[in-house]
Design a protein around this motif. Sequence first.
Motif, mmCIF file in Angstrom:
data_model
loop_
_atom_site.group_PDB
_atom_site.id
_atom_site.type_symbol
_atom_site.label_atom_id
_atom_site.label_comp_id
_atom_site.label_asym_id
_atom_site.label_seq_id
_atom_site.Cartn_x
_atom_site.Cartn_y
_atom_site.Cartn_z
ATOM 1 N N UNK A 299 -7.869 9.885 25.000
ATOM 2 C CA UNK A 299 -7.990 8.908 23.918
ATOM 3 C C UNK A 299 -6.620 8.588 23.327
ATOM 4 N N UNK A 300 -5.830 9.635 23.119
ATOM 5 C CA UNK A 300 -4.498 9.430 22.537
ATOM 6 C C UNK A 300 -3.666 8.498 23.405
ATOM 7 N N UNK A 301 -3.747 8.714 24.715
ATOM 8 C CA UNK A 301 -2.914 7.918 25.602
ATOM 9 C C UNK A 301 -3.400 6.476 25.637
ATOM 10 N N UNK A 302 -4.721 6.312 25.722
ATOM 11 C CA UNK A 302 -5.249 4.946 25.823
ATOM 12 C C UNK A 302 -5.107 4.197 24.506
ATOM 13 N N UNK A 303 -5.159 4.922 23.395
ATOM 14 C CA UNK A 303 -5.039 4.259 22.097
ATOM 15 C C UNK A 303 -3.647 4.461 21.501
ATOM 16 N N UNK A 304 -2.677 4.767 22.333
ATOM 17 C CA UNK A 304 -1.357 5.051 21.784
ATOM 18 C C UNK A 304 -0.338 3.964 22.070
ATOM 19 N N UNK A 305 -0.775 2.913 22.752
ATOM 20 C CA UNK A 305 0.156 1.840 23.028
ATOM 21 C C UNK A 305 1.069 2.126 24.208
ATOM 22 N N UNK A 306 0.696 3.099 25.052
ATOM 23 C CA UNK A 306 1.550 3.370 26.203
ATOM 24 C C UNK A 306 1.322 2.306 27.270
ATOM 25 N N UNK A 324 -3.504 8.297 15.260
ATOM 26 C CA UNK A 324 -3.121 8.902 16.526
ATOM 27 C C UNK A 324 -1.620 9.224 16.488
ATOM 28 N N UNK A 325 -1.243 10.490 16.445
ATOM 29 C CA UNK A 325 0.180 10.806 16.339
ATOM 30 C C UNK A 325 0.998 10.258 17.514
ATOM 31 N N UNK A 326 0.356 10.157 18.678
ATOM 32 C CA UNK A 326 1.071 9.681 19.865
ATOM 33 C C UNK A 326 1.634 8.270 19.638
ATOM 34 N N UNK A 327 0.855 7.428 18.960
ATOM 35 C CA UNK A 327 1.295 6.058 18.674
ATOM 36 C C UNK A 327 2.673 6.033 18.043
ATOM 37 N N UNK A 328 2.843 6.887 17.022
ATOM 38 C CA UNK A 328 4.083 6.842 16.259
ATOM 39 C C UNK A 328 5.278 7.291 17.093
ATOM 40 N N UNK A 329 5.045 8.324 17.902
ATOM 41 C CA UNK A 329 6.176 8.828 18.678
ATOM 42 C C UNK A 329 6.579 7.818 19.757
ATOM 43 N N UNK A 330 5.570 7.184 20.377
ATOM 44 C CA UNK A 330 5.895 6.171 21.392
ATOM 45 C C UNK A 330 6.690 5.037 20.750
ATOM 46 N N UNK A 348 9.569 5.680 7.900
ATOM 47 C CA UNK A 348 8.124 5.655 7.664
ATOM 48 C C UNK A 348 7.363 6.515 8.661
ATOM 49 N N UNK A 349 7.671 6.293 9.940
ATOM 50 C CA UNK A 349 7.009 7.074 10.982
ATOM 51 C C UNK A 349 7.265 8.559 10.774
ATOM 52 N N UNK A 350 8.496 8.858 10.345
ATOM 53 C CA UNK A 350 8.873 10.256 10.147
ATOM 54 C C UNK A 350 8.002 10.890 9.059
#
Lengths: 372, 248
Positions: A299-306, A324-330, A348-350
């Motif tokens: 889910x994280x990967x598909x909803x993370x904007x990768x 989803x934390x993954x979104x922010x890091x990507x 902000x992301x930080x």
Amino acid sequence: MRSLRFLLQKEFRQIFRNTSILRIIFLMPIIQLLVLPWAADYEMKNINITVIDHDHSPYSRQLISKITASGYFILQDYTSSYNQSLVDIEKDKSDLILEIPASFQKNLIKENESKLFVAVNAINGVKANLGGAYLISIIRNFNGNIRSKWIQFPRFNPELNINVVSSDWYNPEMNYKYFMVPGILVILVTLVGSFLASLNIVKEKEIGTIEQINVTPIKKYQFVLGKLIPFWVLGLIVLGIGLGISRLFYGIISAGNLFVIFGFAAVYLLAVLGLGLLISTYTSTQQQAMLISFFLIMIFVLLGGLYTSIDSMPHWAQMMTKVNPVTYFIEVMRMVVLKGSGFADIKNQFLIMLGFAMVLNGWAVLSYRKRY
Amino acid sequence: MNDVKAITVDHLTKKFGNFTAVDNISFEVKKGEIFGFLGANGAGKTTAMRMLCGLSIPSSGNATVAGFDVYHQTEKIKKNIGYMSQKFSLYEDLTVKENIRFYAGIYGKSNEFIKNKTGVVIKDLHLEKEANKLVKSLPLGWKQKLAFSVAIFHEPEIVFLDEPTGGVDPVTRREFWNLIYEAAATGITVFVTTHYMDEAEYCNRVCIMVDGRIDAMDTPQQLKKACDAASMDEVFLKLARKALRSDT
């Protein structure tokens, strides 16, 4: 604090003694980074086209050679029957049909206009859309050339002509790999953080050593730190390896400061380790932990904007990417690596990531029961 | 044997929903005593032991271990006890020495203490050749003896042993009990649960749990006399037959 040192010593010994974990940690980034960016490529090349030419004129041939010379299209079939071209589409040999009518050249010169027919196999929507768009822009370009060559201009141009000049910033060659590689690095770090850490803790539950730890004077927070710190370090090492590989193989050199990336990754890892810890408190076997991690990471990967752009998701899905934390890091990786953003730009992301880290770890520590 | 109490248990009860695992038990264990805790599977032995180790909070009643209260002073209790569970509890992917060092370290023992005593323990267990081998390469009996030595390495006041000799051959079990006697001689109180009735004979005092309650408690000799039995085996069968709870 002395107990913590003994815990860390034990964890590192166990990790470095377990060759399968080491292999995962060092081979996974290499393989993922070498294979995935090539496969997960959205640039459309190799679009198969069937051309039906009823005209057989110099112009129609010029147009066809322009299409094949663009590099995007492969001339699958050159025919003069529409039925034949339909067979190509049905057999999936072709993605696009371009029909050039009879007297294409004659009409173009005499009547100053001519019609072309394009049919698209839209089963693969992305390919169809992009293929259609490419083809239309090639035809427009062709049209422009013809007019400037052959057709007398009136004294002033009857149509307003707006000429758009675009320049692609941050990724001037529009290289899809520049976009993918930083994202894949994020997934790698996420895997190490949540997957490996939760499996490690659940393993102690499974073999029963956690019971023994629970009757010792070790405090909850010491045990948790003893588990988190090694994987935190490993996550940063994996990130370092990954950045090295992307530089070596893709020539991607971060436009921004590496300290910004590592600084953000340090906080990000705290958040995903908290998640791993949380998973481990709700599961009692490695199998359960693995399945839950797998589900969440999908889910994280598909909803993370990768792979897919968040901006084109429906509103509810966009809301989901916000938790989803993954979104922010990507996002941060792409900003720093491609745009050269500094700490002020990702503030902000930080802060949001700090929030994630606190909530997830707080929750995990509360639900990790030393006595049950 | 002096009269200092290592463990006092007063009307201790543990309920899980409607199920009363430990039902109002009371007893005392003197310092340096080897106290056997017997009972069929599901009689409530492990639950009682977990409460005394600070792993589980009692539903009612009072208990102190090494002078500390099981409700509020569990951290202090943990510092003063050793524990060896049913499951093998050393790390199989660490060596003998590393296991000793790890457990001694988390009990706050100094490096010098650890170093000196590790040598002694390894010599006592005749593990000199295996000291730097992974624990998973040792036979089960050796592992259990090592686990016991690790459990008392930090010199606790009381050591809790939860069926420590399950699956171990008779010869090694005998050796294991020699270790227990040596520990008791140094003043460590031993609280041991077991299924083996020959082991019950080795205890100073035994208590037999049936259905969460204590059915009998005395020295093995007195119990045999009272039940008119030739061995602890007979005593146990006579008492345990009354159990209503089935084997879990």
